[in-house]
Write an enzyme that holds these catalytic residues in place. Structure first.
Site, mmCIF file in Angstrom:
data_model
loop_
_atom_site.group_PDB
_atom_site.id
_atom_site.type_symbol
_atom_site.label_atom_id
_atom_site.label_comp_id
_atom_site.label_asym_id
_atom_site.label_seq_id
_atom_site.Cartn_x
_atom_site.Cartn_y
_atom_site.Cartn_z
ATOM 1 N N HIS A 121 1.387 7.615 -12.993
ATOM 2 C CA HIS A 121 2.832 7.710 -12.831
ATOM 3 C C HIS A 121 3.479 6.443 -13.365
ATOM 4 O O HIS A 121 2.802 5.461 -13.670
ATOM 5 C CB HIS A 121 3.216 7.987 -11.372
ATOM 6 C CG HIS A 121 2.873 6.896 -10.399
ATOM 7 N ND1 HIS A 121 1.582 6.458 -10.171
ATOM 8 C CD2 HIS A 121 3.665 6.162 -9.557
ATOM 9 C CE1 HIS A 121 1.597 5.506 -9.246
ATOM 10 N NE2 HIS A 121 2.844 5.293 -8.863
ATOM 11 N N HIS B 165 -5.803 0.665 -3.519
ATOM 12 C CA HIS B 165 -4.344 0.576 -3.528
ATOM 13 C C HIS B 165 -3.819 -0.019 -2.218
ATOM 14 O O HIS B 165 -2.823 0.409 -1.659
ATOM 15 C CB HIS B 165 -3.681 1.937 -3.785
ATOM 16 C CG HIS B 165 -2.272 1.816 -4.301
ATOM 17 N ND1 HIS B 165 -1.175 1.855 -3.484
ATOM 18 C CD2 HIS B 165 -1.794 1.612 -5.558
ATOM 19 C CE1 HIS B 165 -0.078 1.711 -4.220
ATOM 20 N NE2 HIS B 165 -0.432 1.564 -5.473
ATOM 21 N N HIS C 84 5.355 4.030 -12.144
ATOM 22 C CA HIS C 84 5.645 2.802 -11.399
ATOM 23 C C HIS C 84 4.874 1.664 -12.068
ATOM 24 O O HIS C 84 3.736 1.845 -12.491
ATOM 25 C CB HIS C 84 5.250 2.938 -9.927
ATOM 26 C CG HIS C 84 6.261 3.719 -9.121
ATOM 27 N ND1 HIS C 84 5.964 4.317 -7.920
ATOM 28 C CD2 HIS C 84 7.572 3.992 -9.367
ATOM 29 C CE1 HIS C 84 7.056 4.916 -7.452
ATOM 30 N NE2 HIS C 84 8.039 4.748 -8.316
ATOM 31 N N ASP D 69 -0.799 7.415 -6.970
ATOM 32 C CA ASP D 69 -0.365 7.234 -5.582
ATOM 33 C C ASP D 69 0.062 8.600 -5.025
ATOM 34 O O ASP D 69 0.622 9.414 -5.741
ATOM 35 C CB ASP D 69 0.833 6.308 -5.517
ATOM 36 C CG ASP D 69 0.537 4.875 -5.944
ATOM 37 O OD1 ASP D 69 -0.619 4.505 -6.160
ATOM 38 O OD2 ASP D 69 1.507 4.110 -6.087
ATOM 39 N N HIS E 15 4.369 11.861 -4.704
ATOM 40 C CA HIS E 15 4.809 10.468 -4.576
ATOM 41 C C HIS E 15 6.317 10.430 -4.864
ATOM 42 O O HIS E 15 6.937 11.468 -5.042
ATOM 43 C CB HIS E 15 3.994 9.610 -5.551
ATOM 44 C CG HIS E 15 4.135 8.133 -5.337
ATOM 45 N ND1 HIS E 15 4.098 7.543 -4.086
ATOM 46 C CD2 HIS E 15 4.317 7.108 -6.223
ATOM 47 C CE1 HIS E 15 4.257 6.235 -4.227
ATOM 48 N NE2 HIS E 15 4.385 5.951 -5.502
ATOM 49 N N ASP F 250 3.200 -0.948 -11.284
ATOM 50 C CA ASP F 250 1.855 -1.402 -10.924
ATOM 51 C C ASP F 250 0.765 -0.457 -11.441
ATOM 52 O O ASP F 250 -0.424 -0.734 -11.266
ATOM 53 C CB ASP F 250 1.723 -1.635 -9.409
ATOM 54 C CG ASP F 250 2.094 -0.431 -8.572
ATOM 55 O OD1 ASP F 250 2.915 0.401 -9.023
ATOM 56 O OD2 ASP F 250 1.566 -0.299 -7.448
ATOM 57 N N HIS F 251 1.170 0.609 -12.118
ATOM 58 C CA HIS F 251 0.186 1.535 -12.696
ATOM 59 C C HIS F 251 0.266 1.608 -14.224
ATOM 60 O O HIS F 251 -0.567 2.257 -14.840
ATOM 61 C CB HIS F 251 0.352 2.934 -12.089
ATOM 62 C CG HIS F 251 -0.002 2.970 -10.639
ATOM 63 N ND1 HIS F 251 -1.181 3.488 -10.170
ATOM 64 C CD2 HIS F 251 0.661 2.490 -9.550
ATOM 65 C CE1 HIS F 251 -1.224 3.353 -8.843
ATOM 66 N NE2 HIS F 251 -0.121 2.756 -8.445
#
Lengths: 302, 302
Positions: B61, B269, B63, B211, B141, B65-66
């Protein structure tokens, strides 16, 4: 006093031990972040620089090794519930890159994110407060690029109190004197400012010039800067690569420093093809004496 | 054999010692990169993973941090003169984010960059070759998110040579037998496949789910997976935060593992609010026995 912390000073790509361009300049209570390669937020943590003190970020150009860490830093500021405004200076397009990613992540900042997109090809005053000015330095690279000149303003002159008293100057005029004006004393005589004041603290200046090929017409802009950071990606033996990729050699950086009569030249943006950093210093010192080598984590005080 | 290298397994932001999500799955000669947080390229170097072996990147996805390390990795591949195609799977919008930055940097890749943008909300086969299949696992998510299921295909059955000879099967049919078909022997009798073959190597499977909040309807998709990575951002005592941010607790991850009857559950995570990682394992083991804790740099072989 200025303090410069080098977070990263290598070209092209981050590696296990080499970070791409980013540095923090502390000058007159400001904490200016200059460029923001991938991993800058971790380098800020490693160097114990408080995120909240950064209110202005200056991006030279939109090559990844100078800004791929920006969107992550903005995002981390959000997660840490930052409230202070954040000003971002950089080439046109930088706003679209950041906002597109915020939109797709559905993650807007709670703090104000203020973009100052640059398009001019002449040096321009882009930030000013009571004590500091920041000007762009138009550079010549493969994409639109600006260096930045950070200058303290002339401070107040120092009053020679006894001399002022002796000349019967009313205390109400002391402020005018500190500002450099001539004044009239109690007897109606004009007192020349320099009779009763001396120059204040010398204002400091720092010029950041990366990335760029050799460009002589920046010399008048950075003239007499206390400190110049000038990229030196290559050595003279690879001048053909410097020309092709619009970068500079260590020798060219030194030629700029010499003509601009700066105090200290800092070298950086090294290609990792060379075995040691000293070769850059040795080459540059054939032209200009006062050279320092940047390295990740190094702190300079001027 | 599958080998999983954890490059980063912490939530939110990269820190000095904690990297955000990224992992490499080696399965049947493939080297699949799953998610790509900021700093992934340095983590790949640290873990001595050859850049050229990565041909497929799966992003869960958008976001940061990914995926904030993706554009830098693509850029570094270009600087290292990569020639092999690179396939990128991820939510719609990922192509625009990457290409906008390439356009503004005037830096296009010489290798083929092939985007596979995902929009479906049902599990879908997105990659297949002779030996491996990859399916999406729709997650729940705050933004559109997919997990990924990596599955070896059923291998050939093993022939019981002596039994086949005794039953007068022509050698021309051996290939059919290995493929699982019944055949007719020299005497015209039908021979059931299982009479003369045994099952081949058990195909392995790995499910990556991050997530996501607790989502029971992924259970049929990941049923009997050998290994499940399921995010466990929080502990049960912070279930309200998990619900609010659409993440899972360690206990919820274990409940999914139990219902899906997976072989091993990997946790990751993690929020950095907890003092140790063991608390995640302890909580999850109240529900499901076979738990492993991910950590940056850890390598699992199955």
């Amino acid at each position: 006093m200025m303090r410069l912390t080098i977070l990263g000073c290598y070209s092209a790509t981050p590696r296990t031990l080499n970070n791409t361009t980013s540095q923090v300049l502390e000058i007159n209570n400001h904490m200016f972040l200059i460029d923001c390669g991938e991993g800058t937020q971790v380098q800020l943590r490693r160097n114990k620089i408080k995120f909240n003190r950064i209110k202005h970020i200056f991006i030279s150009h939109l090559h990844g090794d100078h800004f791929f860490g920006l969107v992550g830093l903005i995002s981390t500021f959000r997660l840490l519930t930052r409230e202070a405004d954040l000003h971002i200076y950089g080439p046109k397009g930088i706003k679209e890159i950041v906002t597109l990613q915020m939109k797709l992540a559905d993650s807007w900042t709670n703090y104000n994110l203020i973009f100052h997109e640059l398009t001019t090809n002449a040096s321009k005053l882009i930030f000013e407060d009571e004590k500091v000015e920041v000007y762009t330095i138009p550079l010549n690279h493969r994409v639109y690029t600006n260096g930045y000149l950070f200058k303290e303003k002339e401070g107040e002159r120092k009053l020679k109190l006894k001399a002022a008293e002796k000349l019967n100057i009313n205390v109400a005029y002391y402020r005018k004197l500190k500002q450099g004006f001539d004044v009239v004393n109690e007897k109606g005589e004009t007192i020349k400012n320099e009779t009763v004041t001396i120059a204040g603290k010398k204002p400091l200046s720092y010029a950041f010039c990366s990335d760029t090929m050799y460009k002589e017409d920046i010399v008048p802009i950075i003239k007499n800067a206390d400190v110049l950071y000038h990229e030196s990606t290559f050595l003279d033996k690879h001048a053909h690569l410097a020309a092709k990729t619009k970068h500079s050699t260590a020798k060219e950086a030194a030629l700029i420093a010499k003509q601009a009569q700066v105090g200290t030249l800092l070298l950086g943006h090294y290609s990792t093809r060379y075995d040691s950093l000293n070769v850059f210093k040795e080459e540059a010192q054939t032209v200009f004496e006062n050279i320092e080598l940047c390295d990740d984590g190094k702190v300079f005080e001027f």
